[in-house]
Design a protein around this motif. Structure first.
Motif, short mmCIF file in Angstrom:
data_model
loop_
_atom_site.label_atom_id
_atom_site.label_comp_id
_atom_site.label_asym_id
_atom_site.label_seq_id
_atom_site.Cartn_x
_atom_site.Cartn_y
_atom_site.Cartn_z
N ALA A 304 51.13 -9.75 51.30
CA ALA A 304 50.08 -10.68 51.73
C ALA A 304 50.51 -12.12 51.54
O ALA A 304 50.21 -12.99 52.37
CB ALA A 304 48.79 -10.40 50.95
N LEU A 305 51.22 -12.41 50.46
CA LEU A 305 51.68 -13.77 50.22
C LEU A 305 52.70 -14.19 51.27
O LEU A 305 52.69 -15.33 51.75
CB LEU A 305 52.28 -13.88 48.81
N ALA A 306 53.57 -13.27 51.65
CA ALA A 306 54.54 -13.56 52.71
C ALA A 306 53.83 -13.85 54.03
O ALA A 306 54.23 -14.76 54.77
CB ALA A 306 55.50 -12.39 52.87
N LEU A 307 52.78 -13.09 54.33
CA LEU A 307 52.02 -13.33 55.56
C LEU A 307 51.36 -14.70 55.54
O LEU A 307 51.29 -15.38 56.58
CB LEU A 307 50.96 -12.24 55.74
N ALA A 308 50.87 -15.10 54.39
CA ALA A 308 50.21 -16.41 54.28
C ALA A 308 51.20 -17.54 54.52
O ALA A 308 50.90 -18.51 55.23
CB ALA A 308 49.54 -16.56 52.92
N TYR A 309 52.39 -17.44 53.92
CA TYR A 309 53.42 -18.45 54.18
C TYR A 309 53.77 -18.49 55.68
O TYR A 309 53.94 -19.56 56.27
CB TYR A 309 54.67 -18.16 53.37
N GLU A 310 53.88 -17.31 56.28
CA GLU A 310 54.20 -17.25 57.71
C GLU A 310 53.10 -17.91 58.55
O GLU A 310 53.39 -18.70 59.46
CB GLU A 310 54.37 -15.79 58.15
N ALA A 311 51.85 -17.59 58.24
CA ALA A 311 50.73 -18.17 58.98
C ALA A 311 50.71 -19.69 58.81
O ALA A 311 50.49 -20.43 59.77
CB ALA A 311 49.41 -17.57 58.51
N GLY A 312 50.93 -20.16 57.59
CA GLY A 312 50.92 -21.59 57.34
C GLY A 312 52.03 -22.30 58.08
O GLY A 312 51.82 -23.37 58.68
N ARG A 313 53.23 -21.74 58.05
CA ARG A 313 54.36 -22.37 58.73
C ARG A 313 54.18 -22.33 60.25
O ARG A 313 54.60 -23.26 60.95
CB ARG A 313 55.66 -21.69 58.32
N THR A 314 53.59 -21.26 60.76
CA THR A 314 53.32 -21.17 62.20
C THR A 314 52.31 -22.23 62.59
O THR A 314 52.42 -22.89 63.63
CB THR A 314 52.79 -19.77 62.56
N GLY A 315 51.27 -22.39 61.76
CA GLY A 315 50.29 -23.44 61.97
C GLY A 315 49.36 -23.17 63.13
O GLY A 315 49.19 -22.02 63.56
#
Length: 383
Positions: A304-315
């Motif tokens: 879940a933490l990896a997904l959050a970083y991905e979502a944030g970087r995707t923006g």
């Protein structure tokens, strides 16, 4: 006397805010407050603080309360939230609503020139690109209430923002921090709700167990402190004594420590820049604690933490999708419709199915939020 609107007064943050106010009646007055469906607890709080404006979720509850308490102004629904968030005699709005529902009243409060004490991290996760420009335009204060962001805020006091090298968010690891992926397959709702360190509401406790909560905090930190995702690190810290840290260019690391007590960051947001005694607060004794431990989270284990970083970087609209899908999946798990590991699975499926909107408007965010919730519902067959 600082006059406060408390949004989400019957939740964990809300009730602890009432406790802070009750112990500092010469400093604060709650002018208005909102509650969801917990009318019994709301009425108990009404006996503790004399409030003239109250918003509830349902019209039926509003009508019941208005008949019982004719001297109080009652409101209901989203429109009611925005009304009490913009009352002319309010200085600061403490937003402790859980989830996307906290976004609109925050925006309206800013436009009404109210300072914001923010415990509703979803406001910045979903719409940081809209909120931060509004804060600057209207010249209001945006004060963090989450313990981690309050710790960062305190660790930055008096420092030059350009000197920041890295923000370090600490995480307890939640209810299952020592379990393997295989062991997580059959965990129960009751097990997930047993947080080792903090007393929080059900939704946030589950988010803590998945580490989605920490992922949302990473995204919130990006907007609050204007840092890149590459400069935000997460460390598992089982003792929850170091609430977060800031590393500076000269290698110095400044941290805020204390016993786990959410009343401290709540009170600091309300008294800033001053400090007041925390009534009945437990003082930290490092000698009694003995030792503190830190380790990097395994992003395969804590997907879940990896997904959050991905979502944030995707923006763009991707953080909105992650947040909405997680809210829906979290609720389905609490209602025993899915397994624990299905939460992150459903969130990832929603992210993969979404076409990103680069700079979403508020109306687009509202539509995308509903789309993501419906997507998760339909994947589970709960239509």
């Amino acid at each position: 006397m600082k006059r406060i609107t408390v949004l989400g007064v019957t939740g964990s943050i809300g009730t602890q805010t009432v406790d802070v106010v009750v112990h500092h009646r010469d400093e604060f007055e709650i002018v208005a407050m909102s509650a969801g469906r917990n009318i019994q607890l709301l009425e108990e709080i009404m006996q503790t603080v004399n409030v003239h404006h109250i918003c509830v979720q349902n019209k039926e509850d509003k009508d019941y309360l208005a008949k019982k308490y004719p001297n109080i102004h009652f409101y209901h629904g989203q429109e009611g939230l925005m009304e009490i968030a913009t009352l002319p005699n309010v200085d600061i709005v403490l937003n402790a609503i859980v989830g996307f529902a906290g976004l609109l009243p925050t925006m309206e409060a800013i436009k009404a020139h109210k300072d914001i004490a923010l415990a509703n991290k979803e406001t910045l996760v979903v719409a940081g690109h809209l909120i931060i420009p509004l804060v600057k335009e209207y010249g209001v204060a945006l004060l963090p209430v989450d313990s981690e962001h309050s710790a960062i805020f305190q660790s930055m006091n008096g420092e030059n923002h350009q000197d920041i090298a890295k923000i370090i968010l600490t995480a307890s690891g939640g209810s299952f921090r020592d379990k393997s992926r295989d062991e997580l397959a059959n965990v129960t709702v009751e097990q997930a709700l047993k947080h080792p360190n903090w007393s929080m509401g059900a939704k946030i406790t589950i988010d803590s167990a998945t580490l989605f909560n920490k992922g949302l905090e990473v995204m919130e930190a990006k907007w609050l402190f204007d840092v890149d995702y590459d400069d935000i690190e997460v460390l598992i810290h089982p003792e929850s004594i170091v609430h977060s840290m800031v590393e500076y260019q000269d290698t110095s690391v400044i941290a805020q420590l204390g016993t786990p007590d959410m009343r401290l960051p709540i009170q600091y947001a309300l008294t800033y820049p001053r400090r007041q005694p925390l009534i009945n607060g437990k003082r930290l004794s490092l000698a009694d604690v003995g030792s503190l431990h830190f380790y990097k989270p395994d992003l395969k284990r804590f997907h879940a933490l990896a997904l959050a970083y991905e979502a944030g970087r995707t923006g763009g609209s991707m953080p909105c999708v992650l947040n909405a899908a997680n809210e829906q999946a979290n609720s389905l798990f609490l209602n025993r419709k899915i397994c624990f590991l299905d939460i992150e699975k459903l969130v990832e499926e929603a992210m993969r199915a979404h076409q990103v909107v680069d700079n979403p408007s508020l109306d687009q965010l509202l539509e995308i939020d509903q789309w993501a919730r419906k997507f998760v519902f339909e994947r589970v067959g709960e239509d």
